[in-house]
Design a protein around this motif. Structure first.
Motif, PDB file in Angstrom:
ATOM      1  N   ALA A 193     -29.509  54.459  -4.578  1.00  0.00           N
ATOM      2  CA  ALA A 193     -30.781  54.767  -5.218  1.00  0.00           C
ATOM      3  C   ALA A 193     -31.069  53.791  -6.356  1.00  0.00           C
ATOM      4  O   ALA A 193     -32.202  53.325  -6.528  1.00  0.00           O
ATOM      5  CB  ALA A 193     -30.779  56.202  -5.740  1.00  0.00           C
ATOM      6  N   VAL A 194     -30.044  53.462  -7.127  1.00  0.00           N
ATOM      7  CA  VAL A 194     -30.229  52.526  -8.243  1.00  0.00           C
ATOM      8  C   VAL A 194     -30.589  51.137  -7.725  1.00  0.00           C
ATOM      9  O   VAL A 194     -31.505  50.496  -8.243  1.00  0.00           O
ATOM     10  CB  VAL A 194     -28.966  52.485  -9.136  1.00  0.00           C
ATOM     11  N   THR A 195     -29.899  50.668  -6.691  1.00  0.00           N
ATOM     12  CA  THR A 195     -30.214  49.333  -6.169  1.00  0.00           C
ATOM     13  C   THR A 195     -31.596  49.312  -5.511  1.00  0.00           C
ATOM     14  O   THR A 195     -32.308  48.323  -5.628  1.00  0.00           O
ATOM     15  CB  THR A 195     -29.143  48.829  -5.181  1.00  0.00           C
ATOM     16  N   GLY A 226     -32.159  34.492  -8.924  1.00  0.00           N
ATOM     17  CA  GLY A 226     -30.934  33.772  -9.239  1.00  0.00           C
ATOM     18  C   GLY A 226     -29.689  34.633  -9.275  1.00  0.00           C
ATOM     19  O   GLY A 226     -28.579  34.114  -9.395  1.00  0.00           O
ATOM     20  N   LEU A 227     -29.843  35.951  -9.164  1.00  0.00           N
ATOM     21  CA  LEU A 227     -28.691  36.847  -9.258  1.00  0.00           C
ATOM     22  C   LEU A 227     -27.693  36.602  -8.133  1.00  0.00           C
ATOM     23  O   LEU A 227     -26.498  36.508  -8.388  1.00  0.00           O
ATOM     24  CB  LEU A 227     -29.143  38.311  -9.250  1.00  0.00           C
ATOM     25  N   ARG A 228     -28.164  36.483  -6.900  1.00  0.00           N
ATOM     26  CA  ARG A 228     -27.238  36.269  -5.775  1.00  0.00           C
ATOM     27  C   ARG A 228     -26.405  35.014  -5.978  1.00  0.00           C
ATOM     28  O   ARG A 228     -25.189  35.014  -5.792  1.00  0.00           O
ATOM     29  CB  ARG A 228     -28.000  36.159  -4.445  1.00  0.00           C
ATOM     30  N   GLN A 229     -27.048  33.918  -6.359  1.00  0.00           N
ATOM     31  CA  GLN A 229     -26.317  32.671  -6.549  1.00  0.00           C
ATOM     32  C   GLN A 229     -25.343  32.774  -7.713  1.00  0.00           C
ATOM     33  O   GLN A 229     -24.224  32.284  -7.641  1.00  0.00           O
ATOM     34  CB  GLN A 229     -27.282  31.503  -6.763  1.00  0.00           C
ATOM     35  N   TRP A 230     -25.763  33.423  -8.794  1.00  0.00           N
ATOM     36  CA  TRP A 230     -24.883  33.607  -9.941  1.00  0.00           C
ATOM     37  C   TRP A 230     -23.659  34.429  -9.555  1.00  0.00           C
ATOM     38  O   TRP A 230     -22.534  34.091  -9.939  1.00  0.00           O
ATOM     39  CB  TRP A 230     -25.647  34.278 -11.082  1.00  0.00           C
ATOM     40  N   TRP A 277     -27.482  40.898  -2.818  1.00  0.00           N
ATOM     41  CA  TRP A 277     -26.866  41.025  -4.134  1.00  0.00           C
ATOM     42  C   TRP A 277     -26.173  42.374  -4.310  1.00  0.00           C
ATOM     43  O   TRP A 277     -25.131  42.453  -4.952  1.00  0.00           O
ATOM     44  CB  TRP A 277     -27.881  40.763  -5.255  1.00  0.00           C
ATOM     45  N   SER A 278     -26.725  43.427  -3.725  1.00  0.00           N
ATOM     46  CA  SER A 278     -26.106  44.744  -3.881  1.00  0.00           C
ATOM     47  C   SER A 278     -24.741  44.805  -3.200  1.00  0.00           C
ATOM     48  O   SER A 278     -23.816  45.437  -3.711  1.00  0.00           O
ATOM     49  CB  SER A 278     -27.024  45.843  -3.351  1.00  0.00           C
ATOM     50  N   ALA A 279     -24.595  44.132  -2.073  1.00  0.00           N
ATOM     51  CA  ALA A 279     -23.301  44.072  -1.387  1.00  0.00           C
ATOM     52  C   ALA A 279     -22.335  43.170  -2.159  1.00  0.00           C
ATOM     53  O   ALA A 279     -21.128  43.440  -2.202  1.00  0.00           O
ATOM     54  CB  ALA A 279     -23.470  43.571   0.041  1.00  0.00           C
ATOM     55  N   GLN A 280     -22.855  42.109  -2.779  1.00  0.00           N
ATOM     56  CA  GLN A 280     -22.017  41.248  -3.602  1.00  0.00           C
ATOM     57  C   GLN A 280     -21.454  42.031  -4.786  1.00  0.00           C
ATOM     58  O   GLN A 280     -20.275  41.919  -5.113  1.00  0.00           O
ATOM     59  CB  GLN A 280     -22.811  40.044  -4.114  1.00  0.00           C
ATOM     60  N   VAL A 281     -22.294  42.826  -5.423  1.00  0.00           N
ATOM     61  CA  VAL A 281     -21.853  43.644  -6.556  1.00  0.00           C
ATOM     62  C   VAL A 281     -20.763  44.603  -6.100  1.00  0.00           C
ATOM     63  O   VAL A 281     -19.743  44.766  -6.775  1.00  0.00           O
ATOM     64  CB  VAL A 281     -23.038  44.401  -7.195  1.00  0.00           C
ATOM     65  N   ALA A 282     -20.953  45.233  -4.948  1.00  0.00           N
ATOM     66  CA  ALA A 282     -19.942  46.154  -4.426  1.00  0.00           C
ATOM     67  C   ALA A 282     -18.611  45.440  -4.202  1.00  0.00           C
ATOM     68  O   ALA A 282     -17.549  46.002  -4.470  1.00  0.00           O
ATOM     69  CB  ALA A 282     -20.434  46.808  -3.144  1.00  0.00           C
ATOM     70  N   PHE A 325     -24.356  47.565 -13.801  1.00  0.00           N
ATOM     71  CA  PHE A 325     -25.002  47.308 -15.089  1.00  0.00           C
ATOM     72  C   PHE A 325     -24.203  46.342 -15.949  1.00  0.00           C
ATOM     73  O   PHE A 325     -24.794  45.540 -16.685  1.00  0.00           O
ATOM     74  CB  PHE A 325     -25.320  48.611 -15.817  1.00  0.00           C
ATOM     75  N   THR A 326     -22.900  46.362 -15.836  1.00  0.00           N
ATOM     76  CA  THR A 326     -22.085  45.363 -16.537  1.00  0.00           C
ATOM     77  C   THR A 326     -22.409  43.968 -16.020  1.00  0.00           C
ATOM     78  O   THR A 326     -22.617  43.033 -16.808  1.00  0.00           O
ATOM     79  CB  THR A 326     -20.585  45.666 -16.353  1.00  0.00           C
ATOM     80  N   LEU A 327     -22.481  43.822 -14.707  1.00  0.00           N
ATOM     81  CA  LEU A 327     -22.795  42.517 -14.122  1.00  0.00           C
ATOM     82  C   LEU A 327     -24.217  42.081 -14.458  1.00  0.00           C
ATOM     83  O   LEU A 327     -24.460  40.899 -14.735  1.00  0.00           O
ATOM     84  CB  LEU A 327     -22.592  42.542 -12.607  1.00  0.00           C
ATOM     85  N   LEU A 328     -25.164  43.005 -14.458  1.00  0.00           N
ATOM     86  CA  LEU A 328     -26.538  42.652 -14.822  1.00  0.00           C
ATOM     87  C   LEU A 328     -26.618  42.188 -16.274  1.00  0.00           C
ATOM     88  O   LEU A 328     -27.331  41.221 -16.576  1.00  0.00           O
ATOM     89  CB  LEU A 328     -27.489  43.831 -14.590  1.00  0.00           C
ATOM     90  N   GLU A 329     -25.891  42.850 -17.162  1.00  0.00           N
ATOM     91  CA  GLU A 329     -25.870  42.417 -18.560  1.00  0.00           C
ATOM     92  C   GLU A 329     -25.315  41.002 -18.673  1.00  0.00           C
ATOM     93  O   GLU A 329     -25.854  40.170 -19.417  1.00  0.00           O
ATOM     94  CB  GLU A 329     -25.040  43.380 -19.410  1.00  0.00           C
ATOM     95  N   GLU A 330     -24.235  40.710 -17.941  1.00  0.00           N
ATOM     96  CA  GLU A 330     -23.663  39.361 -17.949  1.00  0.00           C
ATOM     97  C   GLU A 330     -24.656  38.346 -17.383  1.00  0.00           C
ATOM     98  O   GLU A 330     -24.789  37.241 -17.915  1.00  0.00           O
ATOM     99  CB  GLU A 330     -22.371  39.333 -17.136  1.00  0.00           C
ATOM    100  N   PHE A 331     -25.351  38.709 -16.320  1.00  0.00           N
ATOM    101  CA  PHE A 331     -26.334  37.814 -15.707  1.00  0.00           C
ATOM    102  C   PHE A 331     -27.487  37.524 -16.669  1.00  0.00           C
ATOM    103  O   PHE A 331     -27.874  36.369 -16.853  1.00  0.00           O
ATOM    104  CB  PHE A 331     -26.867  38.429 -14.405  1.00  0.00           C
ATOM    105  N   PHE A 332     -28.027  38.571 -17.289  1.00  0.00           N
ATOM    106  CA  PHE A 332     -29.133  38.365 -18.225  1.00  0.00           C
ATOM    107  C   PHE A 332     -28.689  37.570 -19.445  1.00  0.00           C
ATOM    108  O   PHE A 332     -29.455  36.766 -19.976  1.00  0.00           O
ATOM    109  CB  PHE A 332     -29.765  39.705 -18.623  1.00  0.00           C
ATOM    110  N   GLN A 333     -27.437  37.764 -19.879  1.00  0.00           N
ATOM    111  CA  GLN A 333     -26.910  36.957 -20.981  1.00  0.00           C
ATOM    112  C   GLN A 333     -26.788  35.500 -20.556  1.00  0.00           C
ATOM    113  O   GLN A 333     -27.102  34.589 -21.325  1.00  0.00           O
ATOM    114  CB  GLN A 333     -25.557  37.492 -21.456  1.00  0.00           C
ATOM    115  N   HIS A 334     -26.348  35.265 -19.329  1.00  0.00           N
ATOM    116  CA  HIS A 334     -26.269  33.908 -18.779  1.00  0.00           C
ATOM    117  C   HIS A 334     -27.652  33.249 -18.804  1.00  0.00           C
ATOM    118  O   HIS A 334     -27.787  32.081 -19.207  1.00  0.00           O
ATOM    119  CB  HIS A 334     -25.717  33.959 -17.348  1.00  0.00           C
ATOM    120  N   LEU A 335     -28.671  33.991 -18.396  1.00  0.00           N
ATOM    121  CA  LEU A 335     -30.025  33.442 -18.407  1.00  0.00           C
ATOM    122  C   LEU A 335     -30.488  33.131 -19.824  1.00  0.00           C
ATOM    123  O   LEU A 335     -31.094  32.087 -20.075  1.00  0.00           O
ATOM    124  CB  LEU A 335     -31.006  34.412 -17.741  1.00  0.00           C
ATOM    125  N   ALA A 336     -30.185  34.025 -20.754  1.00  0.00           N
ATOM    126  CA  ALA A 336     -30.583  33.815 -22.152  1.00  0.00           C
ATOM    127  C   ALA A 336     -29.861  32.612 -22.743  1.00  0.00           C
ATOM    128  O   ALA A 336     -30.478  31.795 -23.447  1.00  0.00           O
ATOM    129  CB  ALA A 336     -30.293  35.061 -22.980  1.00  0.00           C
TER     130      ALA A 336
END
Length: 98
Positions: free
Chosen positions: A10-12, A29-33, A46-51, A77-88
């Motif tokens: 549901a979240v994905t 860019g999330l999948r490539q990251w 990307w959802s399968a990659q996260v899993a 959410f941990t990975l998303l935070e890391e991804f958004f930090q990478h972008l920033a």
């Protein structure tokens, strides 16, 4: 974000819908990251990659337990935070012209 019971699928789905509404800008860019930073299959969504990152021992059987869903969502959410930090960080390193 409210999705009712904590459920990874549901979240994905919610995030995919939000990304679609944003014209693909949210998760661009999330999948490539994930591929580059976590050595997961680049042919996966990307959802399968996260899993794969969250459950490195392998695919879970269905149905998943509530604890497995909670663990997957927390890992997402941990990975998303890391991804958004990478972008920033990347944006901060880009020279500004003006």
């Amino acid at each position: 974000m409210y999705v009712g019971r904590i459920n990874y699928d549901a979240v994905t789905a919610y995030l995919n819908g939000y990304d679609y509404a944003c014209g693909g800008a949210l998760l661009n860019g999330l999948r490539q990251w994930l591929t580059d930073t976590n050595q997961v299959g680049q042919n996966l969504m990307w959802s399968a990659q996260v899993a794969q990152v969250v459950f490195p021992a392998g695919r879970l059987t269905e149905p998943r337990s509530e604890d497995e869903h909670r663990h997957a969502v927390a890992g997402l959410f941990t990975l998303l935070e890391e991804f958004f930090q990478h972008l920033a960080d990347r944006d901060d390193a880009t020279p500004k012209t003006g």
